[in-house]
Design a protein around this motif. Sequence first.
Motif, PDB file in Angstrom:
ATOM      1  N   ASN A 160      -2.885  -9.208  -9.584  1.00 41.61           N
ATOM      2  CA  ASN A 160      -2.509  -8.946  -8.175  1.00 41.61           C
ATOM      3  C   ASN A 160      -3.838  -8.483  -7.389  1.00 41.61           C
ATOM      4  OD1 ASN A 160      -0.001  -9.654  -8.682  1.00 41.61           O
ATOM      5  ND2 ASN A 160       0.879  -7.449  -8.956  1.00 41.61           N
ATOM      6  N   GLU A 161      -4.571  -7.836  -8.175  1.00 41.06           N
ATOM      7  CA  GLU A 161      -5.748  -6.853  -7.528  1.00 41.06           C
ATOM      8  C   GLU A 161      -6.588  -8.263  -7.153  1.00 41.06           C
ATOM      9  OE1 GLU A 161      -7.589  -4.066 -10.003  1.00 41.06           O
ATOM     10  OE2 GLU A 161      -6.034  -2.635  -9.389  1.00 41.06           O
ATOM     11  N   SER A 162      -6.898  -9.164  -8.161  1.00 41.58           N
ATOM     12  CA  SER A 162      -7.767 -10.405  -8.000  1.00 41.58           C
ATOM     13  C   SER A 162      -7.137 -11.335  -6.748  1.00 41.58           C
ATOM     14  CB  SER A 162      -7.967 -11.202  -9.233  1.00 41.58           C
ATOM     15  OG  SER A 162      -6.716 -11.710  -9.425  1.00 41.58           O
ATOM     16  N   VAL A 163      -5.942 -11.535  -6.739  1.00 46.06           N
ATOM     17  CA  VAL A 163      -5.335 -12.158  -5.566  1.00 46.06           C
ATOM     18  C   VAL A 163      -5.715 -11.513  -4.217  1.00 46.06           C
ATOM     19  CG1 VAL A 163      -3.103 -12.928  -4.446  1.00 46.06           C
ATOM     20  CG2 VAL A 163      -3.301 -13.224  -6.840  1.00 46.06           C
ATOM     21  N   ILE A 164      -5.391 -10.383  -4.200  1.00 50.74           N
ATOM     22  CA  ILE A 164      -5.925  -9.201  -3.039  1.00 50.74           C
ATOM     23  C   ILE A 164      -7.192  -9.458  -2.504  1.00 50.74           C
ATOM     24  CG2 ILE A 164      -5.671  -7.051  -1.927  1.00 50.74           C
ATOM     25  CD1 ILE A 164      -3.096  -6.573  -3.603  1.00 50.74           C
ATOM     26  N   ALA A 165      -8.015  -9.335  -3.320  1.00 46.55           N
ATOM     27  CA  ALA A 165      -9.565  -9.409  -3.442  1.00 46.55           C
ATOM     28  C   ALA A 165      -9.964 -10.853  -2.797  1.00 46.55           C
ATOM     29  CB  ALA A 165     -10.339  -9.047  -4.569  1.00 46.55           C
ATOM     30  N   ALA A 166      -9.189 -12.006  -3.463  1.00 43.75           N
ATOM     31  CA  ALA A 166      -9.766 -13.090  -3.121  1.00 43.75           C
ATOM     32  C   ALA A 166      -9.460 -13.390  -1.562  1.00 43.75           C
ATOM     33  CB  ALA A 166      -9.003 -14.311  -3.721  1.00 43.75           C
ATOM     34  N   THR A 213     -12.411 -10.841   8.440  1.00 41.77           N
ATOM     35  CA  THR A 213     -12.106  -9.591   8.934  1.00 41.77           C
ATOM     36  C   THR A 213     -10.525  -9.343   9.287  1.00 41.77           C
ATOM     37  OG1 THR A 213     -12.349 -10.425  11.223  1.00 41.77           O
ATOM     38  CG2 THR A 213     -14.167  -9.265  10.268  1.00 41.77           C
ATOM     39  N   ASN A 214      -9.877 -10.465   9.387  1.00 40.14           N
ATOM     40  CA  ASN A 214      -8.422 -10.341   9.532  1.00 40.14           C
ATOM     41  C   ASN A 214      -7.843 -10.422   8.055  1.00 40.14           C
ATOM     42  OD1 ASN A 214      -9.023 -10.272  12.164  1.00 40.14           O
ATOM     43  ND2 ASN A 214      -8.387 -12.541  12.365  1.00 40.14           N
ATOM     44  N   PHE A 215      -7.324  -9.150   7.799  1.00 35.28           N
ATOM     45  CA  PHE A 215      -6.814  -9.264   6.189  1.00 35.28           C
ATOM     46  C   PHE A 215      -5.721  -7.992   6.599  1.00 35.28           C
ATOM     47  CE2 PHE A 215      -6.412  -7.159   2.067  1.00 35.28           C
ATOM     48  CZ  PHE A 215      -5.719  -8.107   1.322  1.00 35.28           C
ATOM     49  N   PHE A 216      -4.240  -8.443   6.033  1.00 36.81           N
ATOM     50  CA  PHE A 216      -3.199  -7.741   6.219  1.00 36.81           C
ATOM     51  C   PHE A 216      -2.314  -7.618   4.877  1.00 36.81           C
ATOM     52  CE2 PHE A 216      -4.016  -9.339  10.281  1.00 36.81           C
ATOM     53  CZ  PHE A 216      -4.320  -8.041  11.230  1.00 36.81           C
ATOM     54  N   LEU A 217      -2.210  -6.597   4.484  1.00 35.01           N
ATOM     55  CA  LEU A 217      -1.473  -6.448   3.364  1.00 35.01           C
ATOM     56  C   LEU A 217       0.056  -6.506   3.436  1.00 35.01           C
ATOM     57  CD1 LEU A 217      -3.016  -3.351   1.407  1.00 35.01           C
ATOM     58  CD2 LEU A 217      -3.095  -5.738   0.597  1.00 35.01           C
ATOM     59  N   LYS A 218       0.509  -6.684   4.765  1.00 36.40           N
ATOM     60  CA  LYS A 218       1.901  -6.872   4.970  1.00 36.40           C
ATOM     61  C   LYS A 218       2.436  -8.092   4.397  1.00 36.40           C
ATOM     62  CE  LYS A 218       5.040  -6.740   8.563  1.00 36.40           C
ATOM     63  NZ  LYS A 218       5.404  -6.309  10.045  1.00 36.40           N
ATOM     64  N   THR A 219       1.552  -9.196   4.478  1.00 33.35           N
ATOM     65  CA  THR A 219       2.140 -10.736   3.990  1.00 33.35           C
ATOM     66  C   THR A 219       2.327 -10.699   2.604  1.00 33.35           C
ATOM     67  OG1 THR A 219      -0.276 -11.021   3.711  1.00 33.35           O
ATOM     68  CG2 THR A 219       1.075 -11.698   6.052  1.00 33.35           C
ATOM     69  N   LEU A 220       1.358  -9.907   1.913  1.00 37.23           N
ATOM     70  CA  LEU A 220       1.448  -9.659   0.314  1.00 37.23           C
ATOM     71  C   LEU A 220       2.626  -8.987  -0.012  1.00 37.23           C
ATOM     72  CD1 LEU A 220      -2.251  -9.443  -0.909  1.00 37.23           C
ATOM     73  CD2 LEU A 220      -0.700 -11.403  -0.995  1.00 37.23           C
ATOM     74  N   SER A 221       2.817  -7.641   0.726  1.00 32.28           N
ATOM     75  CA  SER A 221       4.103  -6.873   0.292  1.00 32.28           C
ATOM     76  C   SER A 221       5.402  -7.548   0.649  1.00 32.28           C
ATOM     77  CB  SER A 221       3.967  -5.541   1.233  1.00 32.28           C
ATOM     78  OG  SER A 221       4.039  -5.772   2.500  1.00 32.28           O
ATOM     79  N   GLU A 222       5.364  -8.389   1.934  1.00 31.28           N
ATOM     80  CA  GLU A 222       6.619  -9.057   2.091  1.00 31.28           C
ATOM     81  C   GLU A 222       6.955 -10.312   0.962  1.00 31.28           C
ATOM     82  OE1 GLU A 222       5.852 -10.853   6.005  1.00 31.28           O
ATOM     83  OE2 GLU A 222       6.507  -9.060   6.847  1.00 31.28           O
ATOM     84  N   ALA A 266      -8.877 -11.072   0.564  1.00 26.10           N
ATOM     85  CA  ALA A 266      -9.634 -10.179   1.751  1.00 26.10           C
ATOM     86  C   ALA A 266     -11.153 -11.024   1.977  1.00 26.10           C
ATOM     87  CB  ALA A 266      -9.985  -8.818   1.127  1.00 26.10           C
ATOM     88  N   VAL A 267     -11.560 -11.580   0.842  1.00 24.20           N
ATOM     89  CA  VAL A 267     -12.807 -12.174   1.103  1.00 24.20           C
ATOM     90  C   VAL A 267     -12.879 -13.351   1.916  1.00 24.20           C
ATOM     91  CG1 VAL A 267     -14.832 -13.296  -0.298  1.00 24.20           C
ATOM     92  CG2 VAL A 267     -13.921 -11.272  -0.950  1.00 24.20           C
ATOM     93  N   SER A 268     -11.709 -14.085   1.625  1.00 23.82           N
ATOM     94  CA  SER A 268     -11.600 -15.497   2.110  1.00 23.82           C
ATOM     95  C   SER A 268     -11.264 -15.353   3.874  1.00 23.82           C
ATOM     96  CB  SER A 268     -10.444 -16.285   1.600  1.00 23.82           C
ATOM     97  OG  SER A 268      -9.132 -15.712   1.770  1.00 23.82           O
ATOM     98  N   SER A 269     -10.334 -14.374   4.216  1.00 27.79           N
ATOM     99  CA  SER A 269      -9.962 -14.081   5.549  1.00 27.79           C
ATOM    100  C   SER A 269     -11.031 -13.591   6.623  1.00 27.79           C
ATOM    101  CB  SER A 269      -8.828 -13.057   5.587  1.00 27.79           C
ATOM    102  OG  SER A 269      -9.056 -11.948   5.041  1.00 27.79           O
TER     103      SER A 269
END
Length: 120
Positions: free
Chosen positions: A61-67, A74-83, A69-72
């Motif tokens: 999960n951390e690797s997915v989130i990091a990827a 400045t616009n990175f929201f955890l809300k999509t992942l939490s949903e 964050a890097v690809s987006s």
Amino acid sequence: MAQGSAKLGKAIKSKGAQKRKAVRKKTLNKGRKQFQAKGAKAANLRHKIEVDATKEINKRNESVIAAKAVSSGTNFFLKTLSEKGSKEAKKQLSERNKKQEKQKSSKQSGRLEDQLKKIT
């Protein structure tokens, strides 16, 4: 001559007492390569397996989130992942409930409950 002046050596143990004292190690000749853990060791082993699985999931999960964050940029929201995670959890819960309902109806108590629901 005074009694008790001579020192006696240790008493010689019988062969049976010597065998009983010796700790025998279990040896495996055929079959599985190790002995199954029992009692608290088995519980700790199960717990360790669960912890390892959780760590592996967290790492993924951390690797997915990091990827993301890097690809987006400045616009990175955890809300999509939490949903996405909450939807997946609800899906798994509904699947589990369906399986439990099937198992429940195979038992007499489950069938009786179903009949009572139909009557009322």
